[in-house]
Design a protein around this motif. Structure first.
Motif, PDB file in Angstrom:
ATOM      1  N   LYS A 296       0.828  -1.206   0.000  1.00  0.00           N
ATOM      2  CA  LYS A 296       0.000   0.000   0.000  1.00  0.00           C
ATOM      3  C   LYS A 296       0.864   1.258   0.000  1.00  0.00           C
ATOM      4  O   LYS A 296       0.551   2.240  -0.683  1.00  0.00           O
ATOM      5  CB  LYS A 296      -0.938  -0.010   1.212  1.00  0.00           C
ATOM      6  N   TYR A 297       1.961   1.240   0.734  1.00  0.00           N
ATOM      7  CA  TYR A 297       2.858   2.400   0.761  1.00  0.00           C
ATOM      8  C   TYR A 297       3.497   2.635  -0.607  1.00  0.00           C
ATOM      9  O   TYR A 297       3.665   3.777  -1.050  1.00  0.00           O
ATOM     10  CB  TYR A 297       3.935   2.210   1.825  1.00  0.00           C
ATOM     11  N   VAL A 298       3.859   1.541  -1.271  1.00  0.00           N
ATOM     12  CA  VAL A 298       4.457   1.660  -2.606  1.00  0.00           C
ATOM     13  C   VAL A 298       3.445   2.256  -3.585  1.00  0.00           C
ATOM     14  O   VAL A 298       3.779   3.102  -4.426  1.00  0.00           O
ATOM     15  CB  VAL A 298       4.946   0.287  -3.116  1.00  0.00           C
ATOM     16  N   ILE A 299       2.183   1.828  -3.483  1.00  0.00           N
ATOM     17  CA  ILE A 299       1.143   2.363  -4.367  1.00  0.00           C
ATOM     18  C   ILE A 299       0.959   3.857  -4.122  1.00  0.00           C
ATOM     19  O   ILE A 299       0.842   4.645  -5.072  1.00  0.00           O
ATOM     20  CB  ILE A 299      -0.178   1.589  -4.149  1.00  0.00           C
ATOM     21  N   TRP A 300       0.942   4.264  -2.846  1.00  0.00           N
ATOM     22  CA  TRP A 300       0.862   5.690  -2.505  1.00  0.00           C
ATOM     23  C   TRP A 300       1.968   6.483  -3.198  1.00  0.00           C
ATOM     24  O   TRP A 300       1.711   7.470  -3.894  1.00  0.00           O
ATOM     25  CB  TRP A 300       1.025   5.870  -0.993  1.00  0.00           C
ATOM     26  N   ILE A 301       3.192   6.034  -2.976  1.00  0.00           N
ATOM     27  CA  ILE A 301       4.362   6.770  -3.484  1.00  0.00           C
ATOM     28  C   ILE A 301       4.383   6.782  -5.000  1.00  0.00           C
ATOM     29  O   ILE A 301       4.664   7.806  -5.636  1.00  0.00           O
ATOM     30  CB  ILE A 301       5.662   6.147  -2.928  1.00  0.00           C
ATOM     31  N   SER A 302       4.075   5.640  -5.615  1.00  0.00           N
ATOM     32  CA  SER A 302       4.228   5.501  -7.054  1.00  0.00           C
ATOM     33  C   SER A 302       3.231   6.337  -7.839  1.00  0.00           C
ATOM     34  O   SER A 302       3.613   7.043  -8.776  1.00  0.00           O
ATOM     35  CB  SER A 302       4.097   4.033  -7.450  1.00  0.00           C
ATOM     36  N   ILE A 303       1.957   6.278  -7.475  1.00  0.00           N
ATOM     37  CA  ILE A 303       0.947   6.949  -8.290  1.00  0.00           C
ATOM     38  C   ILE A 303       0.769   8.411  -7.875  1.00  0.00           C
ATOM     39  O   ILE A 303       0.849   9.317  -8.718  1.00  0.00           O
ATOM     40  CB  ILE A 303      -0.386   6.182  -8.225  1.00  0.00           C
ATOM     41  N   LEU A 304       0.550   8.666  -6.588  1.00  0.00           N
ATOM     42  CA  LEU A 304       0.368  10.052  -6.160  1.00  0.00           C
ATOM     43  C   LEU A 304       1.689  10.828  -6.188  1.00  0.00           C
ATOM     44  O   LEU A 304       1.713  12.015  -6.521  1.00  0.00           O
ATOM     45  CB  LEU A 304      -0.234  10.084  -4.753  1.00  0.00           C
ATOM     46  N   GLY A 305       2.796  10.152  -5.888  1.00  0.00           N
ATOM     47  CA  GLY A 305       4.086  10.826  -5.815  1.00  0.00           C
ATOM     48  C   GLY A 305       4.608  11.349  -7.133  1.00  0.00           C
ATOM     49  O   GLY A 305       5.481  12.232  -7.166  1.00  0.00           O
TER      50      GLY A 305
END
Length: 410
Positions: A296-305
């Motif tokens: 979930k943290y990776v998804i946060w960083i990857s798409i929103l980041g």
């Protein structure tokens, strides 16, 4: 309260269970190499768009329809292939699928009309529909429990191939003509040879499928069906945002650079290679990091980041456009492996179906995005398309709605 589900899976022998827990790097590397060859071939399709657009006198809408045909052929068939092979494994399906790709490649090299181009890319799409769900299942089988790492290694080959396609097209096809696409049939033949060896391992190690299913059942997080369906819906929306933006880059980035900075077709292909190479370089990050800190943290960083970089891209010069494209590629590419493994953990025991659904949706969104953005470019401009697509990564805020599967399992 949900009823407790009893484990009725037959017990496995200790050797079979032990074998299923080992990571088979030789198979993972073979799958990654096959993915490289497969996606090198597929990436030739958008790479030769400027050439085909001039030779066949087609517009941006027709360019989008070529991608739509390729991507929709792959996307519609992939979930069906995944569902079928979950119940009936087909060891030699990878080689058969590459046979469709080989046929489409030969037809594309000789295509002298818009309809023949559509037929050719449709055949390549059929090959892709077979390749991705079955290869993803094999990567899962050979992962030894390191599912994120295995999917990232598998995706690394695909993204590396996608980055090589435009560069090889600039060196081999653009200077000498469309017929030179036929040289890439050698890559398809090599892929078939590698896939036959993978199929032999697949036949010898079917016990791993039972072992993986039993392990998945033992470690699965029991969530209400509505919560699982909602989480899958959020993941599918995130796939939409990622691949709609990716469609703008992979299909229209060269046209954007030519239109805005007045560079040559070959120079634009080199800049596209830089972006696609950044995708390949960042692919391996998402899986292993997700295994360690949570997907979930990776998804946060990857798409929103990635949003600050996409929003800035349309407002800078050529040099900074290239620099920002590297950041966008590296950050954005880490999402898919994390999303796919997260979804497979939500629905344990359905590896092929989930892989087919998400690969299929990724291809479908890329195809629909290409068609819609091509139509929009004809009615406005390529610059307008890039200004509009820059906002898509903000959809990543929906990641907040995903349940913390890793924390529940621990």
């Amino acid at each position: 309260m949900e009823a407790e589900v009893k484990d009725t899976t037959p017990a496995l022998s200790e050797p079979a269970q032990t074998a299923a827990e080992k990571t088979v790097y030789s198979i993972l590397l073979a799958l990654s190499f096959s993915h490289l060859l497969n996606d090198t071939i597929q990436s030739l399709i958008p790479a030769i768009y400027p050439l085909v657009k001039d030779s066949l006198k087609i517009n941006f809408t027709q360019v989008g329809l070529i991608t739509l045909t390729f991507q929709m052929t792959a996307s519609v068939l992939q979930p069906l292939v995944g569902i079928y092979t979950d119940k009936h494994p087909q060891p030699y399906s990878l080689a058969i699928g590459m046979g469709f790709t080989l046929t489409g490649l030969i037809c594309l090299s000789m295509a002298n009309s818009f309809l023949l181009v559509l037929l050719s890319v449709g055949l390549v799409g059929m090959g892709s529909a077979v390749f991705h769900p079955e290869s993803s299942r094999l990567a899962y089988m050979a992962s030894g429990g390191q599912h994120g790492m295995a999917q990232s290694l598998f995706q690394l080959g695909g993204n590396a191939g996608s980055s090589l396609g435009p560069l090889l097209a600039a060196l081999i096809i653009v200077p000498y003509g469309q017929f030179n696409v036929i040289w890439f049939s050698l890559a398809a033949l090599l892929a078939i040879a590698v896939m036959l060896n993978i199929a032999a391992w697949y036949k010898r190690n079917r016990s791993r499928v039972r072992a993986k299913r039993k392990a998945a059942g033992n470690t699965a997080v029991q969530l209400p069906r509505g919560r699982v369906a909602g989480a899958l819906a959020v993941l599918l929306v995130l796939i939409f945002s990622k691949y709609f933006y990716m469609a703008s880059m992979t299909n229209y980035y060269t046209f954007y650079l030519i239109d805005k900075f007045h560079i040559s077709v070959q120079s634009a292909q080199v800049y596209l290679f830089i972006f696609l190479f950044a995708l390949a370089a960042g692919t391996f990050i998402g899986g292993p990091v997700g295994d360690r800190i949570g997907r979930k943290y990776v998804i946060w960083i990857s798409i929103l980041g990635v949003a600050p970089f996409t929003l800035l891209l349309p407002h800078v010069g050529l040099f900074w456009t290239a620099v920002l494209s590297v950041f966008i590629g590296v950050i954005l590419s880490s999402a898919f492996s994390a999303i796919l493994v997260y979804a497979q953990e939500l629905v344990p025991g359905k590896v092929g179906m989930i892989a087919g659904l998400f690969f299929g949706l990724a291809f479908g969104m890329a195809g629909i995005g290409s068609a819609v953005l091509g139509r929009l470019a004809d009615h406005t401009s390529i610059n307008h398309v890039f200004h509009l697509c820059a906002w898509l990564p903000l959809i990543g805020l929906l990641t907040w709605l995903l349940p913390d599967v890793e924390h529940k399992r621990r």
